[in-house]
Design an enzyme around this catalytic site. Structure first.
Site, PDB file in Angstrom:
ATOM      1  N   GLY A  84      -3.589  -3.924   3.908  1.00 52.51           N
ATOM      2  CA  GLY A  84      -3.901  -3.513   4.994  1.00 52.51           C
ATOM      3  C   GLY A  84      -4.160  -2.204   4.888  1.00 52.51           C
ATOM      4  N   ASP A  85      -3.081  -1.486   5.433  1.00 50.87           N
ATOM      5  CA  ASP A  85      -2.601   0.284   5.294  1.00 50.87           C
ATOM      6  C   ASP A  85      -2.306   0.540   4.351  1.00 50.87           C
ATOM      7  OD1 ASP A  85      -3.169   2.093   6.014  1.00 50.87           O
ATOM      8  OD2 ASP A  85      -0.762   1.556   7.812  1.00 50.87           O
ATOM      9  N   LEU A  86      -2.080   0.490   2.785  1.00 49.04           N
ATOM     10  CA  LEU A  86      -1.885   0.706   1.160  1.00 49.04           C
ATOM     11  C   LEU A  86      -2.083   1.917   0.854  1.00 49.04           C
ATOM     12  CD1 LEU A  86       0.676   0.230  -0.488  1.00 49.04           C
ATOM     13  CD2 LEU A  86      -1.389  -1.394  -1.759  1.00 49.04           C
TER      14      LEU A  86
END
Ligand code: ADP
Ligand code: MG
Length: 310
Positions: free
Chosen positions: A196-198
């Site tokens: 999701g927030d890589l």
């Protein structure tokens, strides 16, 4: 043993401005932190306190003398709710090891990694490394995880309800609503655990492997949702030719990860325009006009959304 007392880092204190729930969490945080240090028999390793947008991180030693970090995250939203669950499931495979967790207090004891992150690599090298990590993360989703499509559906409704004069080209709003609704309706948009927030700062150097992922916001989703943060972070480096820079990163990610180009592109467009709309909504909620920083960010989101298209 004396209780530890901490002074919150300034950068975290600033999050008070985000609202009452943030202020209340920051008020509770020093006490919460020292309670967990005592209960888990941790000792602080130096005075360092690190933080991201929504967490406090401190290097500690366990009672057995193992180097670890204690991470305590903001508890007012659902983003970090299943961080422990996903970390436990990944079991250290390409991802930081979880040593202990208290999901209720959003506290995690994690294996200590190095401070160096992927911002030290050339951006395209970093894209290749991250693409190589995707298949290890994208395992069949756990039933507890929220479907990314249920968030996206809500965000698309917010966008659909906006007046026509917001500073996002109407054509891109319409395109995002159309692509986004098709993706939401597609069963292939859920089913694997996505991070999701890589992005660059969420991949740290390590000894047991060169690069290890931290800081997931796990959801049930689709691998093609994942690339966008690799495009919008470190945008300054592409300033002289944003379009070419974005396209190079995008194709590196898609090729190295074996993603379907069209599907990855659709998710980038949708995520960038939804990002832009959040800034518009923040200003609307506060009853003010956009700050210069927000206007720049919206311009950049639109430019990235255009750059991946022909
Ligand atoms: N396991 C770890 N080992 C060493 N440093 C860490 C570790 N986990 C987090 N950090 C440091 O703390 C910072 C914030 O942690 P992160 O999990 O990314 O939280 P946030 O959600 O606030 O970004 C990271 O950017 C990194 O510098
Ligand atoms: Mg982070």
């Amino acid at each position: 043993m004396a209780r530890v007392t901490i002074v919150l880092p300034e950068g975290l204190e600033e999050q008070r401005e985000l609202g009452q729930d943030w202020a209340a969490w920051l008020d509770r945080l020093p006490r919460l932190f020292s309670d967990i240090v005592a209960e888990w028999e941790l000792t602080r390793d130096g005075d360092d306190l690190w933080h991201g947008f929504c967490s406090l991180v401190a290097p500690v030693h366990t009672a057995q003398g193992e180097a670890a970090v204690l991470k305590v995250s903001f508890d007012g939203d659902s983003e970090s709710e299943h961080e422990a669950l996903a970390l436990q499931h990944w079991h250290g495979d390409g991802v930081v090891r979880l040593l202990r967790a208290d999901p209720h207090r959003r506290a995690l004891l994690l294996e200590r990694l190095h401070r160096r992150d992927l911002t030290e690599m050339w951006d395209l090298e970093a894209c290749e490394i991250v693409a190589g990590l995707y298949p290890r993360l994208h395992r069949p989703a756990l039933p507890q995880l929220t479907a990314v499509t249920s968030y996206v559906e809500r965000w698309l409704d917010d966008l659909a309800g906006q007046p026509r004069d917001i500073p996002i080209p109407r054509r891109m709003v319409e395109q995002t609503l159309s692509l986004g609704r098709d993706l939401v309706a597609d069963p292939a948009s859920v089913g694997v655990i996505i991070h999701g927030d890589l992005h660059y700062e969420n991949v740290l150097a390590a000894d047991r492997e060169p690069w290890i992922v931290i800081d997931p916001k796990p959801m049930s989703g689709d691998a093609h949702y994942e690339p966008a943060p690799m495009l919008w972070n470190r945008w300054e480096e592409m300033a002289d030719d944003l379009r070419a820079g974005v396209r190079r990163r995008f194709h590196t990610l898609v090729d190295a990860a074996g993603l379907h180009e069209a599907r990855a592109r659709d998710w980038v467009v949708v995520r960038m325009i939804l990002n832009a709309n959040w800034s518009v909504q923040d200003a609307q909620a506060a009853g003010r006009s956009l700050h210069e920083g927000e206007r720049d960010w919206i311009t950049r989101c639109i430019a990235i959304g255009k750059a991946v298209q022909d």
